[in-house]
Design a protein around this motif. Structure first.
Motif, PDB file in Angstrom:
ATOM      1  N   ARG A   1       0.830  -1.207   0.000  1.00 25.13           N
ATOM      2  CA  ARG A   1       0.000   0.000   0.000  1.00 25.13           C
ATOM      3  C   ARG A   1       0.864   1.257   0.000  1.00 25.13           C
ATOM      4  N   LYS A   2       1.902   1.269   0.811  1.00 31.04           N
ATOM      5  CA  LYS A   2       2.777   2.452   0.849  1.00 31.04           C
ATOM      6  C   LYS A   2       3.437   2.689  -0.502  1.00 31.04           C
ATOM      7  N   GLU A   3       3.895   1.592  -1.125  1.00 28.31           N
ATOM      8  CA  GLU A   3       4.546   1.755  -2.423  1.00 28.31           C
ATOM      9  C   GLU A   3       3.558   2.215  -3.490  1.00 28.31           C
ATOM     10  N   ILE A   4       2.318   1.741  -3.439  1.00 26.66           N
ATOM     11  CA  ILE A   4       1.295   2.176  -4.408  1.00 26.66           C
ATOM     12  C   ILE A   4       0.989   3.656  -4.230  1.00 26.66           C
ATOM     13  N   TYR A   5       0.871   4.119  -2.992  1.00 27.54           N
ATOM     14  CA  TYR A   5       0.627   5.538  -2.762  1.00 27.54           C
ATOM     15  C   TYR A   5       1.736   6.386  -3.384  1.00 27.54           C
ATOM     16  N   ASN A   6       2.982   5.966  -3.180  1.00 30.59           N
ATOM     17  CA  ASN A   6       4.093   6.731  -3.743  1.00 30.59           C
ATOM     18  C   ASN A   6       4.041   6.750  -5.264  1.00 30.59           C
ATOM     19  N   LYS A   7       3.754   5.594  -5.857  1.00 24.59           N
ATOM     20  CA  LYS A   7       3.711   5.533  -7.317  1.00 24.59           C
ATOM     21  C   LYS A   7       2.528   6.311  -7.885  1.00 24.59           C
ATOM     22  N   VAL A   8       1.346   6.261  -7.252  1.00 26.00           N
ATOM     23  CA  VAL A   8       0.182   7.004  -7.741  1.00 26.00           C
ATOM     24  C   VAL A   8       0.446   8.514  -7.668  1.00 26.00           C
ATOM     25  N   LYS A   9       1.039   8.953  -6.584  1.00 20.57           N
ATOM     26  CA  LYS A   9       1.347  10.378  -6.449  1.00 20.57           C
ATOM     27  C   LYS A   9       2.292  10.836  -7.552  1.00 20.57           C
ATOM     28  N   ALA A  10       3.328  10.022  -7.825  1.00 18.35           N
ATOM     29  CA  ALA A  10       4.282  10.396  -8.872  1.00 18.35           C
ATOM     30  C   ALA A  10       3.628  10.369 -10.248  1.00 18.35           C
ATOM     31  N   ALA A  11       2.785   9.343 -10.474  1.00 15.89           N
ATOM     32  CA  ALA A  11       2.123   9.239 -11.784  1.00 15.89           C
ATOM     33  C   ALA A  11       1.135  10.376 -12.005  1.00 15.89           C
ATOM     34  N   PHE A  12       0.378  10.767 -10.982  1.00 16.04           N
ATOM     35  CA  PHE A  12      -0.561  11.883 -11.118  1.00 16.04           C
ATOM     36  C   PHE A  12       0.188  13.194 -11.401  1.00 16.04           C
ATOM     37  N   ALA A  13       1.293  13.377 -10.721  1.00 16.24           N
ATOM     38  CA  ALA A  13       2.062  14.592 -10.946  1.00 16.24           C
ATOM     39  C   ALA A  13       2.591  14.631 -12.380  1.00 16.24           C
ATOM     40  N   GLU A  14       3.040  13.470 -12.878  1.00 16.24           N
ATOM     41  CA  GLU A  14       3.550  13.417 -14.248  1.00 16.24           C
ATOM     42  C   GLU A  14       2.432  13.673 -15.269  1.00 16.24           C
ATOM     43  N   ALA A  15       1.202  13.173 -14.982  1.00 14.71           N
ATOM     44  CA  ALA A  15       0.076  13.346 -15.907  1.00 14.71           C
ATOM     45  C   ALA A  15      -0.658  14.665 -15.707  1.00 14.71           C
ATOM     46  N   GLY A  16      -0.270  15.479 -14.755  1.00 13.12           N
ATOM     47  CA  GLY A  16      -0.919  16.757 -14.505  1.00 13.12           C
ATOM     48  C   GLY A  16      -2.253  16.626 -13.807  1.00 13.12           C
ATOM     49  N   ILE A  17      -2.435  15.578 -13.055  1.00  9.71           N
ATOM     50  CA  ILE A  17      -3.692  15.363 -12.332  1.00  9.71           C
ATOM     51  C   ILE A  17      -3.473  15.767 -10.876  1.00  9.71           C
ATOM     52  N   ASP A  18      -4.319  16.623 -10.375  1.00  9.28           N
ATOM     53  CA  ASP A  18      -4.233  17.055  -8.982  1.00  9.28           C
ATOM     54  C   ASP A  18      -5.238  16.268  -8.145  1.00  9.28           C
ATOM     55  N   PHE A  19      -4.907  16.096  -6.889  1.00  9.45           N
ATOM     56  CA  PHE A  19      -5.858  15.523  -5.941  1.00  9.45           C
ATOM     57  C   PHE A  19      -6.856  16.617  -5.566  1.00  9.45           C
TER      58      PHE A  19
END
Length: 757
Positions: free
Chosen positions: A686-704
C-alpha cells in the motif's frame, strides 16, 4: 537290650552327627568327663549299657537343649564403623608393608637379575641372548619399515601442508596414517613371533615376550593413537582444539604414561619368573604409585592446554561445557588419586586378580577419556548436524536445541559404553544384572536403565519436534512495517503452532510414565501413587471446571485451525498478533505494544485477519473534470510494474487495478483501486502504491481534489474596480463561511465503516 533302649541309641547317634563338639556331660556314674563326639561306636554302646532308661532320656534331652541353644546363638553383628575400620586397615597395610620391605627391594631385584643371568649362562651365555633378541627385533623393525614404505607408495596422502583441511579430509588422512601404523605393528609382531619361535629357546621367549609386549609394542600403539588424535606435527589436521606446544607435550607424556604402566606390569612378571616369592617386595606397587603421580603432574602442568582441548572450537558452547572444560584437570587428578586408593585397598584385602588383569588401568583410562569423548561428540555434532532450516530467532533457537539434543543423546550412549567396558574389566556381567537375582544391585541397575531409556526417549522426541520446528518456523515476530500498521502479521504454519504444545505434552508424558516405571523398579509399589493420582485428578476436575473448559476449548480451536502463531486476530474488540499459545490461554500482542492474555473459554468470536489472503482497497479523490479512463490506465501500469518488481511480485496474489468511480461528493470524484496480497504484506504494498500514484498523477498533470468554499457575490463583474477595503471584507466573509462549513462537517454523523472495507 529292650526296643526302647535301641531307639534311644539311634537318637543319640543322630544327635551326635548334627551337633558340634560340646563339653562332655557328666553321668550319674563316676566316669570321667569325655567328649561324645570323639567316642567310637563301641564306647557309645558300652556307655549306654551302663545307663538306665531315665539316665539315657535325661542325657538325650540335655544334648538336644545344647544343640538348640547353639543354633539360636546370635550372629556377630558387623557395624558400619567396623567396616570402615577394616577398609582403613586394608588401605594402610600396603603402605606399611612398602616401608618395611623397602630396604629389601633392591636386594630381591638383584636376586632376580642374577637368576636371569644364570639362566642365560646355562643356555648359551648372556651375549648370545642379547644378540639373538636384538637380531629378532632388528628384523621385525626392518620388515615393518618396508611394509609401511610400500603402503605409502601405494596410497598417496593428499593433505595440503600450507592450508586448512576440511574435517573429512583431515579424518581420512589421519585414519589412513593410523591404519598404516597399526598394520606395521601387526607385521612387526608376526615377524618377531615367527622368528623368535625358530631362533630363541623357551627361556629366551619367556624373557623376551613380556619385554617386547609391555615396553615396545604397547607404547608404540599408544603413540599411534595419540598421533591420530593430537597430530603433534600437523596443526592443520588436528582434531582437537589445542596449540602445538601442548599437543606435543601431551603426545610425549601419553607415551610415557603407557611405558611406565607397561614397566610396572613387566617388573611384577620379571620378579615372579626369576625366583622372587610373591609379596617379598613392593616394587610393582611403587611403580604403580609413581604412575598416578606422573598423571597428576601432567594434569597440573598442562591444565591450560587441557581446558582448551576440552572446550573445543564450537561457538555454541553452553555453561555446562565451559564448566566441564575448567574442571577437567581437577577431574584427572581426582581419578588418578582415587584409582591409587582403590588399588591400595584391594592389595590390602588380598584381591589382586583384577589388578593383574589391568582392570584398574582400564578404568582409569576410560574415566580420563570420558570428557575427551564428550568433546569429540560435540565436534562431530557440529559438523554432522543438518544446517538450520528457516530463518529468524525461532528457527535459530530450534537449530541450537537440535544440536544439544544430538549432544545429549551421544553423551548417554557414550556413558553407557564406558560403564559397560568398566564392568567387563572387573568381570562384572551386565547380562547377569539384566537377568536379575542381585537384590538391591539388580533393582538399582533396573532403575538406572529405565531412567536412561526414558531420557533417550525424551531427547529423541525433543530432537524430532525441534527438527520439524526448524523446518517450519521462520521469523514469526511482526516486522516494523507491520507494527506501524493498523493490522498485520504473517502467520506461521499450522505445525509451527501445534508442535510446541505437542513437545510440552510429550515431555510431560514421558517424565510421568518412565518416572513411575523407575520407581517401580526400585521395588516400591506404585499402586498407591496411581490411586492417589486418580483421586487428585478427580478433585481437580470438580474444583477447576473453568480450567477444564479453557483446555477443552483450546483443543477445539486448534483442531479447527482458527488461529496460528503470528496471525493478527480480533477477539471481542481486542486486536493483536498471536504471540504465544499455551494449554489454557493465548497471548495477543497489539501493534502498539500491549500484550493481552485471553483464556480460550472466554472467546465468544474470533476474527482472523491473516488467513490465506487479504484484499486492500484504496480511495483517491480527484477533481470532477478528471478523465476516469486515464486513471484506469495509470493504475493498470502501476500494477504491472509492481508485479515485475522482485521486492513485491511474490507478495501479490492479484495485481493492483482500478475499480472505477466509487462515489461523488462535494469535493470531487472518488476513484477506488484494489489488490489482493498475502496476509501481512499488504501494508508495504500500500505504501509503495501511494508513492507511485502520487508520482504518476504529478507526471500526468492530475491534482488531488481539495475541499473548497465558493462565495457568489452579485456585482463582482467589475472586481478590478473594487477598493482594498471591499476585497478584505469579502475575504473575511468567505473565511467565516468556510469555517462554518467545516464545523458542520465535523458535527455531522459519520457513515463510513470503522473496519476494513
Amino acid at each position: 537290650m529292650s526296643a526302647l533302649v535301641k531307639k534311644v541309641i539311634g537318637l543319640i547317634i543322630a544327635a551326635f552327627l548334627l551337633a558340634t563338639p560340646l563339653a562332655a556331660q557328666e553321668t550319674t556314674n563316676t566316669d570321667p568327663q569325655v567328649d561324645p563326639a570323639t567316642m567310637t561306636p563301641e564306647a557309645i554302646d558300652a556307655m549306654v549299657a551302663r545307663m538306665s532308661d531315665d539316665e539315657v532320656r535325661a542325657f538325650l534331652l540335655e544334648r538336644l537343649d545344647a544343640v538348640a541353644m547353639q543354633s539360636q546363638a546370635p550372629e556377630e553383628v558387623v557395624t558400619l564403623s567396623d567396616k570402615v575400620a577394616n577398609l582403613w586397615g586394608a588401605f594402610t597395610t600396603p603402605l606399611l608393608q612398602t616401608l618395611q620391605k623397602l630396604p629389601d627391594t633392591l636386594r630381591f631385584v638383584g636376586v632376580a637379575i642374577s637368576n636371569q643371568i644364570d639362566k642365560a649362562s646355562n643356555s648359551g651365555g648372556l651375549l648370545l641372548w642379547i644378540g639373538l633378541i636384538a637380531l629378532v627385533l632388528a628384523v621385525g623393525f626392518a620388515v615393518e619399515y618396508a611394509v609401511r614404505a610400500f603402503l605409502m607408495r601405494r596410497v598417496r596422502q593428499k593433505a595440503n601442508p600450507n592450508g586448512e583441511e576440511s574435517l573429512r579430509d583431515a579424518v581420512q588422512f589421519l585414519f589412513r596414517r593410523f591404519v598404516r601404523e597399526i598394520l606395521g605393528l601387526i607385521v612387526f609382531y608376526v615377524v618377531i613371533r615367527a622368528l623368535g619361535r625358530s631362533l630363541l629357546s623357551p627361556e629366551m621367549l619367556l624373557f623376551a615376550a613380556p619385554l617386547v609386549g609391555y615396553l615396545i609394542w604397547m607404547p608404540r600403539l599408544a603413540a599411534a593413537a595419540s598421533r591420530f588424535l593430537l597430530a603433534p606435527h600437523r596443526p592443520d589436521l588436528r582434531l582437537v582444539s589445542i596449540d602445538d606446544h601442548w599437543a606435543r607435550f601431551l603426545h610425549r607424556n601419553i607415551v610415557g604414561v603407557v611405558f611406565l604402566g607397561g614397566l610396572t606390569i613387566y617388573s611384577v612378571t620379571f620378579l615372579a619368573t626369576n625366583g622372587v616369592p610373591p609379596g617379598s617386595t613392593r616394587l610393582g606397587y611403587m611403580l604403580d604409585s609413581a604412575l598416578y603421580i606422573y598423571i597428576i603432574l601432567i594434569a597440573l602442568t598442562a591444565r591450560d592446554g587441557l581446558r582448551a582441548m576440552m572446550l573445543g572450537s564450537d561457538p555454541d558452547t553452553t555453561r555446562f561445557d565451559r564448566r566441564v572444560a575448567d574442571a577437567y584437570p581437577i577431574f584427572a587428578i581426582v581419578v588418578a588419586a582415587s584409582t591409587w586408593a582403590l588399588v591400595t585397598t584391594l592389595i590390602g584385602l588380598g584381591t589382586i586378580k583384577p589388578l593383574l588383569q589391568g582392570a584398574h588401568y582400564t578404568t582409569m583410562f576410560l574415566l580420563l577419556a570420558a570428557p575427551v569423548v564428550d568433546t569429540a561428540i560435540r565436534g562431530l555434532v557440529r559438523h554432522l548436524v543438518p544446517p538450520m532450516a528457516g530463518e529468524g530467532p525461532a528457527a535459530e533457537a530450534a537449530y541450537l536445541s537440535t544440536k544439544r539434543s544430538y549432544v545429549r543423546i551421544g553423551r548417554v550412549i557414550a556413558v553407557g559404553i564406558i560403564f559397560s567396558l568398566i564392568a567387563r574389566a572387573w568381570d562384572m556381567s551386565v547380562a547377569e544384572l539384566l537377568m536379575g537375582g542381585a537384590g538391591i544391585a539388580d533393582n538399582l541397575f533396573s532403575f538406572l536403565m529405565t531412567v536412561v531409556v526414558g531420557y533417550v526417549a525424551y531427547e529423541a522426541v525433543s530432537l524430532w519436534i525441534n527438527s520439524r520446528l526448524a523446518a517450519e518456523m521462520t521469523a514469526l515476530g511482526m516486522s516494523q512495517e507491520d507494527a506501524d500498521a493498523e493490522m498485520g502479521g504473517a502467520s506461521g504454519s499450522r505445525l509451527s503452532t501445534v508442535l510446541p504444545l505437542m513437545l510440552l505434552t510429550a515431555r510431560a508424558t514421558i517424565i510421568v510414565v518412565f518416572g513411575l516405571l523407575a520407581i517401580g523398579n526400585l521395588g516400591i509399589d506404585i499402586t498407591p501413587l496411581l490411586a492417589g493420582a486418580g483421586v487428585l485428578g478427580l478433585a481437580i476436575g470438580f474444583g477447576a471446571q473453568k480450567l477444564v473448559t479453557d483446555v477443552v476449548s483450546g483443543v477445539f480451536f486448534l483442531i479447527d485451525d482458527a488461529f496460528r502463531v503470528g496471525d493478527y486476530v480480533e477477539i471481542d474488540g481486542t486486536m493483536g498478533a498471536v504471540e504465544k499459545i499455551s494449554i489454557r490461554s493465548m497471548q495477543l500482542r497489539h501493534h502498539r505494544g500491549p500484550v493481552h492474555t485471553i483464556p480460550y473459554g472466554e472467546i465468544p468470536k474470533l476474527t482472523n485477519y491473516s488467513r490465506d489472503w487479504v484484499i486492500m482497497k484504496l480511495k483517491f479523490t480527484v477533481p470532477f473534470d478528471t478523465n476516469p479512463n486515464q486513471i484506469k490506465k495509470i493504475f493498470k501500469k502501476i500494477g504491472q510494474e509492481m508485479m515485475e518488481d522482485p521486492l513485491f511480485k511474490d507478495d501479490f496474489l492479484q495485481p493492483f487495478k482500478s475499480q472505477g468511480v466509487f462515489d461523488i461528493d462535494d469535493v470531487g470524484m472518488v476513484i477506488r483501486g484494489k489488490f489482493m496480497a498475502k496476509p501481512g504484506k499488504q501494508f508495504m504494498i500500500r505504501k509503495e502504491i501511494y508513492n507511485k500514484v502520487k508520482a504518476a498523477f504529478a507526471e500526468a498533470g492530475i491534482d488531488f481534489a481539495r475541499r473548497e468554499v465558493r462565495v457568489a457575490i452579485p456585482g463582482l463583474e467589475h472586481h478590478e474596480d473594487m477598493s482594498e477595503e471591499e476585497k478584505a471584507a469579502i475575504t473575511a466573509a468567505a473565511a467565516g463561511a468556510a469555517a462554518d462549513a467545516a464545523q458542520q462537517q465535523d458535527q455531522a454523523p459519520s457513515s463510513a465503516p470503522k473496519g476494513p472495507d
